[in-house]
Design a protein around this motif. Structure first.
Motif, PDB file in Angstrom:
ATOM      1  N   PRO A 174       6.828  11.300   7.813  1.00  0.00           N
ATOM      2  CA  PRO A 174       7.174  11.475   6.986  1.00  0.00           C
ATOM      3  C   PRO A 174       7.663  12.112   6.437  1.00  0.00           C
ATOM      4  O   PRO A 174       8.134  13.077   6.892  1.00  0.00           O
ATOM      5  N   LYS A 175       8.568  11.480   6.103  1.00  0.00           N
ATOM      6  CA  LYS A 175       9.843  12.276   5.461  1.00  0.00           C
ATOM      7  C   LYS A 175       9.414  13.880   4.268  1.00  0.00           C
ATOM      8  O   LYS A 175       8.844  13.390   3.708  1.00  0.00           O
ATOM      9  N   GLU A 176      10.341  15.151   4.508  1.00  0.00           N
ATOM     10  CA  GLU A 176      10.075  16.316   3.875  1.00  0.00           C
ATOM     11  C   GLU A 176      10.175  16.451   2.734  1.00  0.00           C
ATOM     12  O   GLU A 176      12.165  16.092   2.414  1.00  0.00           O
TER      13      GLU A 176
ATOM     14  N   ALA B  97      -0.808  12.397   9.254  1.00  0.00           N
ATOM     15  CA  ALA B  97      -2.109  13.146  11.096  1.00  0.00           C
ATOM     16  C   ALA B  97      -1.845  11.965  12.196  1.00  0.00           C
ATOM     17  O   ALA B  97      -2.117  12.751  13.007  1.00  0.00           O
ATOM     18  N   THR B  98      -1.469  11.121  11.901  1.00  0.00           N
ATOM     19  CA  THR B  98      -1.641  10.181  12.956  1.00  0.00           C
ATOM     20  C   THR B  98       0.175  10.956  13.929  1.00  0.00           C
ATOM     21  O   THR B  98       0.454  10.851  14.867  1.00  0.00           O
ATOM     22  N   SER B  99       1.002  11.435  13.329  1.00  0.00           N
ATOM     23  CA  SER B  99       2.530  12.047  14.392  1.00  0.00           C
ATOM     24  C   SER B  99       1.803  13.379  14.645  1.00  0.00           C
ATOM     25  O   SER B  99       2.003  13.519  16.180  1.00  0.00           O
ATOM     26  N   ILE B 100       0.960  13.817  14.090  1.00  0.00           N
ATOM     27  CA  ILE B 100       0.837  15.296  14.871  1.00  0.00           C
ATOM     28  C   ILE B 100      -0.034  15.134  16.126  1.00  0.00           C
ATOM     29  O   ILE B 100      -0.046  15.270  17.383  1.00  0.00           O
ATOM     30  N   ARG B 101      -1.344  13.586  16.057  1.00  0.00           N
ATOM     31  CA  ARG B 101      -2.418  13.055  17.058  1.00  0.00           C
ATOM     32  C   ARG B 101      -0.748  12.491  18.484  1.00  0.00           C
ATOM     33  O   ARG B 101      -0.952  12.999  19.473  1.00  0.00           O
TER      34      ARG B 101
ATOM     35  N   PHE C 125       1.177  -1.013  -0.248  1.00  0.00           N
ATOM     36  CA  PHE C 125      -0.515   0.148  -0.057  1.00  0.00           C
ATOM     37  C   PHE C 125       1.400   1.191   0.174  1.00  0.00           C
ATOM     38  O   PHE C 125       0.447   2.117  -0.914  1.00  0.00           O
ATOM     39  N   ARG C 126       2.068   1.622   0.661  1.00  0.00           N
ATOM     40  CA  ARG C 126       2.437   2.327   0.570  1.00  0.00           C
ATOM     41  C   ARG C 126       3.554   2.230  -0.748  1.00  0.00           C
ATOM     42  O   ARG C 126       3.505   3.881  -0.923  1.00  0.00           O
TER      43      ARG C 126
ATOM     44  N   THR D 262      -0.531   7.268   1.646  1.00  0.00           N
ATOM     45  CA  THR D 262       0.057   7.109   2.697  1.00  0.00           C
ATOM     46  C   THR D 262       1.074   7.940   4.356  1.00  0.00           C
ATOM     47  O   THR D 262       1.468   8.266   5.409  1.00  0.00           O
ATOM     48  N   ASN D 263       1.330   8.556   3.262  1.00  0.00           N
ATOM     49  CA  ASN D 263       2.291  10.138   3.678  1.00  0.00           C
ATOM     50  C   ASN D 263       1.299  11.086   4.368  1.00  0.00           C
ATOM     51  O   ASN D 263       1.645  11.498   5.805  1.00  0.00           O
ATOM     52  N   ARG D 264      -0.008  10.955   4.058  1.00  0.00           N
ATOM     53  CA  ARG D 264      -1.038  12.323   4.730  1.00  0.00           C
ATOM     54  C   ARG D 264      -1.312  11.553   6.286  1.00  0.00           C
ATOM     55  O   ARG D 264      -2.200  12.279   7.076  1.00  0.00           O
ATOM     56  N   TRP D 265      -1.663   9.617   5.556  1.00  0.00           N
ATOM     57  CA  TRP D 265      -1.717   9.531   7.401  1.00  0.00           C
ATOM     58  C   TRP D 265      -1.188   9.087   7.827  1.00  0.00           C
ATOM     59  O   TRP D 265      -1.052   9.338   9.001  1.00  0.00           O
TER      60      TRP D 265
END
Length: 100
Positions: free
Chosen positions: A61-63, A38-42, A24-25, A32-35
């Motif tokens: 995710p990598k910038e 969002a998980t990282s911020i949470r 999937f990645r 998957t970068n958006r997910w």
């Protein structure tokens, strides 16, 4: 159900889950970068446990650096790469097209 069979099912299930996540990645990297963002911020919110914040930092995710070697394809300037034969100075392979 015996314990050995249960352990076998858990191991096979984990292998299948990891394989699905990797595929999937590869197929939907922007989603998957958006997910992950969002998980990282949470997880990185103040007041969380230290290990949860560390996990949130790890999930970021990598910038995109703006360099053509990072493969972000946000600017569209990189374009498709020519075949390896053309890059090395060798002639390009023939392409046969049907007559009209």
């Amino acid at each position: 159900m015996s314990t050995g069979l249960l352990v076998q099912y858990v191991v096979v299930g984990l292998i299948v889950l990891i394989s699905v996540l990797i595929v999937f990645r590869k197929l939907a990297p922007k989603l998957t970068n958006r997910w992950l963002a969002a998980t990282s911020i949470r997880y990185s919110r103040p007041g969380r446990a230290a290990w949860v914040r560390a996990l949130g930092r790890r999930l970021q995710p990598k910038e995109a650096t703006g360099d053509c070697s990072d493969g972000c394809s946000t600017c569209g300037a990189c374009g498709p790469k020519p075949p390896a034969a053309a890059r090395q100075g060798e002639p390009m392979p023939l392409e046969f097209r049907p007559r009209r």
